[in-house]
Design an enzyme around this catalytic site. Structure first.
Site, PDB file in Angstrom:
ATOM      1  N   ARG A 105       0.822  -1.219   0.000  1.00 52.37           N
ATOM      2  CA  ARG A 105       0.000   0.000   0.000  1.00 52.37           C
ATOM      3  C   ARG A 105       0.852   1.264   0.000  1.00 52.37           C
ATOM      4  NH1 ARG A 105      -5.005  -2.034   3.814  1.00 52.37           N
ATOM      5  NH2 ARG A 105      -6.155  -2.910   2.071  1.00 52.37           N
ATOM      6  N   LYS A 134     -21.104 -15.879   1.261  1.00 45.05           N
ATOM      7  CA  LYS A 134     -22.540 -15.800   1.532  1.00 45.05           C
ATOM      8  C   LYS A 134     -23.334 -15.034   0.489  1.00 45.05           C
ATOM      9  CE  LYS A 134     -22.245 -15.842   6.541  1.00 45.05           C
ATOM     10  NZ  LYS A 134     -22.285 -14.925   7.705  1.00 45.05           N
ATOM     11  N   GLY A 181     -11.629  -8.383  -1.278  1.00 46.06           N
ATOM     12  CA  GLY A 181     -10.358  -8.665  -0.613  1.00 46.06           C
ATOM     13  C   GLY A 181      -9.883 -10.095  -0.822  1.00 46.06           C
ATOM     14  N   GLY A 232     -13.487  -3.610   0.599  1.00 47.88           N
ATOM     15  CA  GLY A 232     -14.833  -3.103   0.900  1.00 47.88           C
ATOM     16  C   GLY A 232     -15.273  -2.046  -0.103  1.00 47.88           C
TER      17      GLY A 232
END
Ligand code: ADP
Ligand code: MG
Length: 422
Positions: A40, A226, A379, A402
């Site tokens: 990052r 999910k 992610g 996210g």
């Protein structure tokens, strides 16, 4: 949302003080605090270097982890964890903050840039103010962890203004944080001309481009754990995709909804009706929705469980689905072969266990062989593609987990919406 935003190249930064929001939320070794992956920090270099080349004075800022900004809330949080509030000291709280200082990032950034990075002891306190005021063109200052200020996550206008007052231009390059309306990611843009850095520019061009005006056919591959965490993505992509491919843990709720037996597989009973509605909607819209014809299952959730190949509609009672099978792999590879764009979110199986990573690997392979624009968001999906060695074969792997998910849901991203339109 308008994805067409002004970039750092569309604004004059020469000789100016520039507040640059980065995503320096790096992973650290728990015991030593050492940065375990500096990806990052490296990702921020092109924008920082550009600003320095333009003779700007760079005031960089970022959050790191989840510090608790006040002693009172620290005591409350620890008490919730079962600690006796009376035993909690201010010293302990300060230690927890010190662990999330950006000082190690300043050191690493300085090594990567080959020049000094001045570290401020606070975010908008006296030290930051003094150092920002004295900062000269070509110098880099790093403010302390923005979440040390309790106003950060509340998007407190006073904090946003105090940050803005140190600079003349705001550049955001923290794509990983644009889905949050915080003082340093969004609030500050109310007080300064605000543009994107190169990282956000690329995310907007590629993901925004694929959502707004995709090269067709657009194939969306959706997996992961999910259904419930992917509703927004399914809903949005159903509106724009030509084909939707389902894999991963969410498969079994779809299969059950279709009348299949799913054994001990991951199942979200509350979402059965939703899955049926989605299948119906896809049919009405002429969107191809593909479910795996066969499944690799296992008797227990473990790395060394024996892989068992079954028909997806007949998963035995004592088995759980762990990956897509070879027929599904062939069908999915075929579906992406002539795609114009592929958006992939969510692994096809439990890729963390090598015996159940074949589906995810095969899909990555198919993407790498296709001429489509290939976009990976999420992610775990990004991690899977990296781990399996396909990272440099994709058009774009989103730098925000996210944030990319909310982007694909078609939600407005506060850290993007606040930037000047091009
Ligand atoms: P992303 O982070 O890319 O959005 P998710 O967080 O939704 O992806 O899902 C990733 C997780 O889904 C992985 O840890 C993977 O092991 C899990 N998963 C994939 N297939 C299955 C399955 N059949 N059963 C249980 N978990 C699964
Ligand atoms: Mg995930």
């Amino acid at each position: 949302m308008n994805y067409n935003k002004k970039t750092v190249k569309d604004i004059d930064v020469a000789g100016k003080k520039v507040l640059l929001r980065c995503d320096f939320n790096v992973p650290q070794d728990k015991a030593t605090g050492a940065i375990t992956d500096d990806k990052r920090i490296r990702a921020a270099l092109p924008t920082i270097q550009y600003l320095l080349d333009q003779n700007a004075a760079v005031i960089a800022c970022s959050h790191l982890g989840k510090p608790v900004a006040t002693f009172d809330s620290y005591v409350k949080k620890q008490a919730e964890k079962g600690k006796d509030p009376a035993s909690i000291t201010e010293e302990e709280w300060k230690k927890s903050l010190a662990k999330l200082s950006l000082a190690p990032v300043a050191k690493r950034l300085s090594e990567l840039l080959g020049r000094e990075v001045i570290m401020a002891a606070d975010v908008v306190g006296p030290d930051a103010q003094a150092k920002a005021a004295a900062l000269k063109p070509g110098q880099v200052l790093l403010l302390e962890n923005t979440r040390f200020e309790k106003g950060e996550t509340k998007n407190d206008p006073a904090l946003a203004k105090a940050m803005a007052d140190m600079a003349e231009v705001y550049v955001s390059d923290a794509f990983g944080a644009v889905h949050r309306a915080h003082a340093s990611t969004a609030g500050v843009a109310a007080y300064l001309p605000a543009v994107s850095g190169f990282l956000i520019q690329k995310e907007l061009e590629i993901i925004g481009g694929a959502l707004a005006n995709p090269k067709r056919p657009l194939v969306a591959i959706l997996g992961g754990s999910k259904v419930s965490s992917k509703i927004g993505v399914i809903n949005n992509l159903l509106e724009i995709a030509d084909t939707i491919i389902i894999g991963g843990g969410m498969t079994y709720t779809f299969l059950k909804a279709q009348g299949g037996s799913v054994g001990k597989s991951l199942l979200e009973a509350d979402w059965l009706d939703y899955c049926n509605d989605m299948m119906k909607k896809a049919k009405e819209k002429g969107v191809k929705l593909l479910l795996p014809e066969d499944t690799i299952c296992a008797k227990e959730f473990s790395a060394d469980a024996e892989p068992i190949l079954v028909d997806s509609m007949n998963i035995p009672d004592d088995c759980m689905g762990m990956d897509i099978g070879p027929k599904a792999i062939a069908a999915y590879a075929d579906a992406v072969k002539d795609a114009g764009t592929v958006i992939w979110n969510g692994p096809m199986g439990v890729f963390e266990f090598p015996a159940f990573a074949k589906g995810t690997q095969a899909v990555a392979e198919a993407l790498s062989n296709s001429n489509a624009i290939t976009i990976i968001g999420g992610g775990d999906s990004a991690a899977a593609v990296q781990q399996l060695g396909y990272a440099d074969k994709m058009t774009h792997i989103s730098t925000g987990g996210g944030a990319s998910l909310e982007f694909m849901e078609g939600k407005e991203l506060p850290g993007v919406a606040c930037l000047l339109d091009a």
